[in-house]
Design a protein around this motif. Sequence first.
Motif, PDB file in Angstrom:
ATOM      1  N   UNK A   1      -4.108   2.209  -5.343  1.00  0.00           N
ATOM      2  CA  UNK A   1      -2.892   3.022  -5.395  1.00  0.00           C
ATOM      3  C   UNK A   1      -1.724   2.724  -4.802  1.00  0.00           C
ATOM      4  N   UNK A   2      -0.743   3.528  -4.770  1.00  0.00           N
ATOM      5  CA  UNK A   2       0.432   3.264  -3.923  1.00  0.00           C
ATOM      6  C   UNK A   2       0.902   4.562  -3.782  1.00  0.00           C
ATOM      7  N   UNK A   3       1.899   4.642  -2.556  1.00  0.00           N
ATOM      8  CA  UNK A   3       2.373   5.914  -1.960  1.00  0.00           C
ATOM      9  C   UNK A   3       3.837   5.737  -1.634  1.00  0.00           C
ATOM     10  N   UNK A   4       4.708   6.459  -1.923  1.00  0.00           N
ATOM     11  CA  UNK A   4       6.087   6.313  -1.342  1.00  0.00           C
ATOM     12  C   UNK A   4       6.436   7.640  -0.478  1.00  0.00           C
ATOM     13  N   UNK A   5       7.000   7.279   0.448  1.00  0.00           N
ATOM     14  CA  UNK A   5       7.488   8.317   1.294  1.00  0.00           C
ATOM     15  C   UNK A   5       8.998   8.417   1.361  1.00  0.00           C
TER      16      UNK A   5
ATOM     17  N   UNK B   1      -0.349   8.374  -5.083  1.00  0.00           N
ATOM     18  CA  UNK B   1      -1.576   8.551  -4.324  1.00  0.00           C
ATOM     19  C   UNK B   1      -1.849   7.861  -3.396  1.00  0.00           C
ATOM     20  N   UNK B   2      -2.305   8.232  -2.096  1.00  0.00           N
ATOM     21  CA  UNK B   2      -2.567   7.471  -0.926  1.00  0.00           C
ATOM     22  C   UNK B   2      -4.225   6.768  -1.136  1.00  0.00           C
ATOM     23  N   UNK B   3      -4.218   5.722  -0.658  1.00  0.00           N
ATOM     24  CA  UNK B   3      -5.643   4.989  -0.806  1.00  0.00           C
ATOM     25  C   UNK B   3      -6.457   5.795   0.149  1.00  0.00           C
TER      26      UNK B   3
ATOM     27  N   UNK C   1       0.764  -1.224   0.136  1.00  0.00           N
ATOM     28  CA  UNK C   1       0.087   0.127  -0.125  1.00  0.00           C
ATOM     29  C   UNK C   1       0.917   1.249   0.132  1.00  0.00           C
ATOM     30  N   UNK C   2       1.931   1.417   0.763  1.00  0.00           N
ATOM     31  CA  UNK C   2       2.670   2.364   0.991  1.00  0.00           C
ATOM     32  C   UNK C   2       4.147   1.941   1.563  1.00  0.00           C
ATOM     33  N   UNK C   3       5.108   2.629   1.210  1.00  0.00           N
ATOM     34  CA  UNK C   3       6.551   2.330   1.738  1.00  0.00           C
ATOM     35  C   UNK C   3       7.306   3.609   1.980  1.00  0.00           C
ATOM     36  N   UNK C   4       8.208   3.569   2.919  1.00  0.00           N
ATOM     37  CA  UNK C   4       8.879   4.818   3.341  1.00  0.00           C
ATOM     38  C   UNK C   4      10.589   4.381   2.953  1.00  0.00           C
TER      39      UNK C   4
END
Length: 141
Positions: free
Chosen positions: A51-55, A42-44, A3-6
Amino acid sequence: MLDHVSITVSDLPRAARFYDAVMAALRVPCVNRSDVAIGYGVRNRAGDDGHAYLSIRAAGAPVHADRRHWCFRAPDRAAVDAFHATGLAHGGTDDGAPGLRAHYHAHYYAAFLLDPDGNRVEAVCHRAPEADALTKDDALR
């Protein structure tokens, strides 16, 4: 799956130059910027989870980039090429030039870079060149 990763970095302004360039090459927008983090994608939201989000986050200390590896989807092979070229021009180090990696599958087209902190990042397109051309032709219609 993700979903997302940092990704942590030791110098956020230096990393911003690199990630702004490679994410733009992959057509992923920068959507958040602060003194401690930069966000891409894009955050879900409730009911919309495709979507996918990178921080990119400031670590506050030196980063030990061991065997971590992040792979980003590219919309086509040209974007993989642009990812690699622009990454090199913005402080990245080559870790595998754009090309086919047929040991994964016949159309696995990828490039690898080390970011300025040594984090290994990859861009990949799984489509055949004909599929790339069809996608672009459909977009023009």
